[in-house]
Design an enzyme around this catalytic site. Structure first.
Site, short mmCIF file in Angstrom:
data_model
loop_
_atom_site.label_atom_id
_atom_site.label_comp_id
_atom_site.label_asym_id
_atom_site.label_seq_id
_atom_site.Cartn_x
_atom_site.Cartn_y
_atom_site.Cartn_z
N ASP A 181 1.87 4.49 0.60
CA ASP A 181 1.51 5.66 1.39
C ASP A 181 2.74 6.56 1.53
O ASP A 181 3.60 6.56 0.67
CB ASP A 181 1.00 5.20 2.77
CG ASP A 181 2.10 4.53 3.60
OD1 ASP A 181 3.08 4.04 2.99
OD2 ASP A 181 1.99 4.51 4.83
N ASP B 284 3.81 -5.32 4.23
CA ASP B 284 3.34 -3.97 4.51
C ASP B 284 3.20 -3.73 6.01
O ASP B 284 3.65 -2.72 6.54
CB ASP B 284 1.98 -3.74 3.83
CG ASP B 284 1.46 -2.34 4.07
OD1 ASP B 284 1.81 -1.45 3.27
OD2 ASP B 284 0.77 -2.12 5.08
N PHE C 207 0.85 -1.19 0.00
CA PHE C 207 0.00 0.00 0.00
C PHE C 207 0.89 1.25 0.00
O PHE C 207 1.54 1.55 1.01
CB PHE C 207 -0.92 -0.02 1.22
CG PHE C 207 -1.53 -1.39 1.48
CD1 PHE C 207 -2.11 -2.11 0.43
CD2 PHE C 207 -1.49 -1.97 2.74
CE1 PHE C 207 -2.66 -3.36 0.64
CE2 PHE C 207 -2.03 -3.23 2.97
CZ PHE C 207 -2.61 -3.93 1.92
#
Ligand code: 56B
Length: 306
Positions: A215, A283, A213
């Site tokens: 970010d 992650d 993910f």
């Protein structure tokens, strides 16, 4: 997910400001010795979980708002999770689709127990309204119906969410090429898997298809590990806490190279030690390392996507 992987790889091979250091990446994989620390999904003990449909509604609303906390130095993801959690403990209908459509800024601040306007507050409210309305129009108001219609496929879930909810369409154009990152849609699938331990609403037969993910925390961890390398001007910008605009080459490269690097880590682990590690597991590990590191410098982009 194939579009996320292929377009991230395209960015990595055309990148001007960010590169992936393959020897550091290989070293990182060697040091893992075939395993990564196993982090409990709710390691911070902040989430709402009752094992049923309300947890799914909670996670969907959580991930609709799971972006851009950094402009307020004291605000972070935990405030969001805990605030929504407490709101549900007090009132099980707090996140019902009709209620979401009526929320305004001061009410959201009240839910999160936050004393001042939230970063990108108007966007957060707009996205909550969008989620409430589309859940009501197409899914009987329930996030569980969204999940149930995906036949236990995380890829189908990401696809369905991005088709129905424009606020989750985390894609952009880079050097004339469309790039798909889909951070919040993917993290919702990851959160379901983590919260429900791969069972029930969290059972996906293709959980391995998710990417990491992208970010602002995970790229900063990979940079600290030497896996991501930044041009000197980009490094200076980040280290001076200067903003990078959404959709700029720099921003897209940071995020796409993060995905590309982690896909390489997974491939190498599989080749070297025959181990299939999931992006969600990598992650959780990298993110938990990042948020516990006070001195971590991350890039700053005003974005609704992460
Ligand atoms: N890659 C990745 N990014 C994640 C998360 C999470 C939380 N996931 C929950 C899932 C399991 C655990 O229980 C966690 O509680 C938030 N973020 C991102 O981090 C940033 C927030 O940072 P800070 O401002 O310091 O709070 C912001 O971009 C936010 O979108 C994750 O898991 N992976």
């Amino acid at each position: 997910m194939e579009r996320v992987k292929a377009s991230s790889s395209w960015v990595a091979s055309h990148s001007s400001h960010v590169s992936v250091d393959s020897s550091r990446l290989e070293k990182m994989v060697d040091e893992m010795n075939g395993s990564i620390p196993s982090i409990h999904w709710d390691f911070e003990r902040i989430h709402y979980f009752d094992g049923g449909p309300l947890t799914v509604q909670y996670l969907f609303v959580l991930d609709a708002l799971n972006f851009c906390f950094w402009p307020d130095e004291e605000l972070n993801y935990d405030n969001l999770a805990l605030g929504l959690n407490m709101a549900l403990q007090k009132d099980k209908s707090a996140l019902d689709a009709d209620r979401l459509q009526k929320l305004d800024g001061p009410q959201l601040r009240n839910i999160l127990k936050w004393p001042r306007p939230l970063p990108l507050e108007d966007e957060r409210i707009r996205l909550l309204h969008e989620v409430g309305l589309e859940l009501e129009n197409s899914f009987g108001g329930k996030a569980t119906n969204l999940v149930d219609s995906c036949g236990s496929s995380a890829a189908a879930l990401v696809d369905l969410i991005t088709r129905h909810f424009p606020g989750f369409r985390d894609h952009t154009v880079y050097k004339g090429h469309q790039v798909f990152l889909y951070k919040r849609a993917q993290i919702f699938a990851g959160d379901l898997w983590g919260a429900f331990k791969g069972q029930g609403y969290g059972a996906f037969n293709d959980i391995g298809s998710l990417t990491i993910f992208a970010d602002y925390i995970v790229p900063a961890v990979l940079r600290q590990l030497g896996v991501l390398r930044y041009s000197s001007s980009l490094a200076k910008t980040i280290d001076a806490n200067m903003e990078i605009s959404a959709g700029s080459e720099e921003e897209v490269e940071i995020r796409a190279c993060t995905i590309y690097a982690v896909e390489n880590i997974k491939d190498l682990l599989s080749k070297k030690v025959g181990k299939q590690v999931l992006s969600v597991e990598l992650d959780l590990w990298l993110w938990s390392v990042g948020v516990s590191c006070q001195s971590l410098r991350h890039h700053r982009t005003l974005s609704i996507f992460y």
